[in-house]
Scaffold this motif. Structure first.
Motif, short mmCIF file in Angstrom:
data_model
loop_
_atom_site.label_atom_id
_atom_site.label_comp_id
_atom_site.label_asym_id
_atom_site.label_seq_id
_atom_site.Cartn_x
_atom_site.Cartn_y
_atom_site.Cartn_z
N LEU A 1 15.05 4.30 1.81
CA LEU A 1 15.77 5.36 1.11
C LEU A 1 16.89 4.85 0.21
O LEU A 1 17.26 5.49 -0.76
N GLU A 2 17.45 3.70 0.54
CA GLU A 2 18.58 3.17 -0.22
C GLU A 2 18.19 2.21 -1.34
O GLU A 2 19.04 1.76 -2.09
N VAL A 3 16.92 1.87 -1.45
CA VAL A 3 16.45 0.94 -2.48
C VAL A 3 15.93 1.74 -3.67
O VAL A 3 15.10 2.62 -3.50
N ASN A 4 16.41 1.41 -4.87
CA ASN A 4 16.03 2.17 -6.07
C ASN A 4 15.01 1.47 -6.95
O ASN A 4 14.51 2.08 -7.89
N ALA A 5 14.69 0.19 -6.71
CA ALA A 5 13.75 -0.53 -7.56
C ALA A 5 12.72 -1.25 -6.70
O ALA A 5 13.06 -1.86 -5.68
N TYR A 6 11.47 -1.16 -7.14
CA TYR A 6 10.35 -1.74 -6.40
C TYR A 6 9.42 -2.46 -7.35
O TYR A 6 9.29 -2.10 -8.52
N ASP A 7 8.72 -3.47 -6.82
CA ASP A 7 7.67 -4.16 -7.54
C ASP A 7 6.33 -3.72 -6.96
O ASP A 7 6.20 -3.54 -5.74
N ILE A 8 5.35 -3.56 -7.85
CA ILE A 8 3.99 -3.24 -7.45
C ILE A 8 3.09 -4.21 -8.20
O ILE A 8 3.19 -4.34 -9.42
N HIS A 9 2.23 -4.91 -7.47
CA HIS A 9 1.33 -5.88 -8.09
C HIS A 9 -0.11 -5.40 -7.92
O HIS A 9 -0.53 -5.09 -6.81
N LEU A 10 -0.85 -5.34 -9.03
CA LEU A 10 -2.24 -4.90 -9.02
C LEU A 10 -3.15 -6.07 -9.34
O LEU A 10 -2.76 -6.99 -10.07
N LEU B 1 0.83 5.39 -3.24
CA LEU B 1 0.11 4.73 -4.33
C LEU B 1 -1.37 4.69 -3.98
O LEU B 1 -1.73 4.65 -2.81
N ASN B 2 -2.23 4.65 -5.00
CA ASN B 2 -3.66 4.56 -4.75
C ASN B 2 -4.13 3.11 -4.63
O ASN B 2 -3.39 2.18 -4.95
N GLY B 3 -5.38 2.95 -4.22
CA GLY B 3 -6.00 1.63 -4.17
C GLY B 3 -5.29 0.70 -3.20
O GLY B 3 -4.77 1.11 -2.17
N ASN B 4 -5.29 -0.59 -3.57
CA ASN B 4 -4.66 -1.61 -2.73
C ASN B 4 -3.19 -1.82 -3.09
O ASN B 4 -2.58 -2.78 -2.64
N ALA B 5 -2.65 -0.96 -3.91
CA ALA B 5 -1.27 -1.12 -4.37
C ALA B 5 -0.30 -0.86 -3.22
O ALA B 5 -0.53 -0.01 -2.37
N SER B 6 0.79 -1.62 -3.21
CA SER B 6 1.84 -1.40 -2.22
C SER B 6 3.20 -1.74 -2.82
O SER B 6 3.28 -2.51 -3.78
N LEU B 7 4.22 -1.13 -2.27
CA LEU B 7 5.58 -1.35 -2.74
C LEU B 7 6.17 -2.62 -2.13
O LEU B 7 5.97 -2.89 -0.95
N THR C 1 -6.76 -0.95 -13.28
CA THR C 1 -6.05 -0.62 -14.52
C THR C 1 -5.37 0.73 -14.45
O THR C 1 -4.65 1.10 -15.37
N GLU C 2 -5.58 1.46 -13.36
CA GLU C 2 -4.95 2.77 -13.19
C GLU C 2 -4.16 2.79 -11.89
O GLU C 2 -4.60 2.26 -10.87
N LEU C 3 -3.00 3.41 -11.95
CA LEU C 3 -2.17 3.57 -10.77
C LEU C 3 -1.79 5.05 -10.66
O LEU C 3 -1.32 5.64 -11.62
N ILE C 4 -2.01 5.61 -9.49
CA ILE C 4 -1.60 6.99 -9.21
C ILE C 4 -0.38 6.92 -8.30
O ILE C 4 -0.41 6.27 -7.25
#
Length: 90
Positions: free
Chosen positions: A21-30, A9-15, A35-38
């Protein structure tokens, strides 16, 4: 089983949680100003492909992004990213 190496992920974003490998859903807080996430999913297998990589505009209401990994044998695995942004200070 289809495995993924990492999600970048770009910027200060983190999962949240940290990539597993076994986790299928993540939260990302900006923060409010991002306003853009790569998003870039990386596979362990060079013959696998990822759809959903790219740049996303994230509205104040948030966005759900699905990364779909297709293995060489055609099996699929979806990773869901639930993205939220801080509310405006105005």
């Amino acid at each position: 089983m289809l495995l993924r190496k990492d999600i970048q992920l770009n910027g200060n974003a983190s999962l949240l949680p940290q990539f597993d490998l076994e986790v299928n859903a993540y939260d990302i807080h900006l923060d409010v100003n991002q306003t853009e996430l790569i998003v870039r999913g990386l596979t362990m297998d060079p013959m696998a492909s990822v759809s959903g990589n790219g740049s996303y505009n994230i509205p104040s209401t948030g966005k759900t992004i699905d990364l779909v990994v297709t293995a060489e044998d055609g099996s699929l695995r979806t990773y869901t990213l639930n993205v939220t942004r801080d509310a405006s200070n105005n």
